[in-house]
Write a protein that holds these residues in place. Structure first.
Motif, mmCIF file in Angstrom:
data_model
loop_
_atom_site.group_PDB
_atom_site.id
_atom_site.type_symbol
_atom_site.label_atom_id
_atom_site.label_comp_id
_atom_site.label_asym_id
_atom_site.label_seq_id
_atom_site.Cartn_x
_atom_site.Cartn_y
_atom_site.Cartn_z
ATOM 1 N N LEU A 39 -4.842 0.397 -6.611
ATOM 2 C CA LEU A 39 -4.173 -0.306 -5.509
ATOM 3 C C LEU A 39 -5.001 -1.465 -4.969
ATOM 4 O O LEU A 39 -4.436 -2.486 -4.567
ATOM 5 N N ARG A 42 -4.176 -4.519 -6.767
ATOM 6 C CA ARG A 42 -2.792 -4.988 -6.620
ATOM 7 C C ARG A 42 -2.508 -5.660 -5.289
ATOM 8 O O ARG A 42 -1.574 -6.451 -5.185
ATOM 9 N N TRP A 43 -3.253 -5.293 -4.263
ATOM 10 C CA TRP A 43 -2.907 -5.732 -2.918
ATOM 11 C C TRP A 43 -4.001 -6.603 -2.311
ATOM 12 O O TRP A 43 -5.180 -6.334 -2.475
ATOM 13 N N THR A 44 -3.559 -7.632 -1.586
ATOM 14 C CA THR A 44 -4.486 -8.469 -0.841
ATOM 15 C C THR A 44 -4.178 -8.430 0.650
ATOM 16 O O THR A 44 -4.962 -8.928 1.448
ATOM 17 N N ASP A 45 -3.050 -7.847 0.988
ATOM 18 C CA ASP A 45 -2.656 -7.726 2.388
ATOM 19 C C ASP A 45 -3.719 -6.934 3.159
ATOM 20 O O ASP A 45 -4.077 -5.828 2.778
ATOM 21 N N LYS A 46 -4.201 -7.534 4.258
ATOM 22 C CA LYS A 46 -5.296 -6.911 5.024
ATOM 23 C C LYS A 46 -4.905 -5.550 5.596
ATOM 24 O O LYS A 46 -5.739 -4.639 5.672
ATOM 25 N N VAL A 48 -2.770 -3.343 4.288
ATOM 26 C CA VAL A 48 -2.778 -2.375 3.186
ATOM 27 C C VAL A 48 -4.218 -2.045 2.804
ATOM 28 O O VAL A 48 -4.567 -0.871 2.609
ATOM 29 N N LEU A 49 -5.063 -3.066 2.721
ATOM 30 C CA LEU A 49 -6.460 -2.839 2.368
ATOM 31 C C LEU A 49 -7.176 -1.982 3.419
ATOM 32 O O LEU A 49 -8.015 -1.152 3.081
ATOM 33 N N TYR A 123 3.503 1.985 -1.513
ATOM 34 C CA TYR A 123 2.753 0.841 -2.038
ATOM 35 C C TYR A 123 2.456 0.873 -3.541
ATOM 36 O O TYR A 123 1.863 -0.053 -4.063
#
Length: 124
Positions: A39, A42-46, A48-49, A123
């Protein structure tokens, strides 16, 4: 007054059950950490991180608790082996304390898994 005798073999059996459960949790945590690694790529959204980091921290904490419980079980097992057929009251109390810790961790771990699976379904 009735005296209850608790045999070492009964306590040993419960230790073995707990050790199996702890080993299973460790294996699951490895899988969960692998999912986190997937994950992260795949994700750069703060937001989600941040959630990924929270799960990573929770998995680390749970791993530490597993290690602590395993160490406590091992110490108790050594104490049991030094006694003949049955335990004294303080040793039974120790065993009961370990049992309560396992029950608490079962609930904490079940809640963590539930949260993580909800997160994954959102996600992945």
């Amino acid at each position: 007054m009735e005296t209850t005798v608790i045999n070492n073999s009964d306590l040993h059996f419960e230790h073995k059950l707990w050790e199996s459960e702890l080993a299973f949790w460790n294996d699951e945590l490895k899988s969960f950490k692998n999912r986190l690694s997937e994950l992260v790529t795949r994700w750069t959204d703060k937001e989600v991180l941040a959630q990924l980091e929270r799960f990573q921290n929770q998995f680390m904490i749970h791993g530490n608790v597993i290690a602590e419980i395993q160490e406590t079980i091992n110490k108790h097992e050594m104490n049991i082996s030094r006694h003949s057929e049955s335990m004294d009251v303080p040793m039974v109390k120790t065993h009961t304390d370990i049992r309560e810790k396992m029950e608490t961790q079962r609930q904490i771990y079940a809640d963590l898994k539930k949260d993580f699976f909800q997160f994954l379904s959102k996600y992945m």
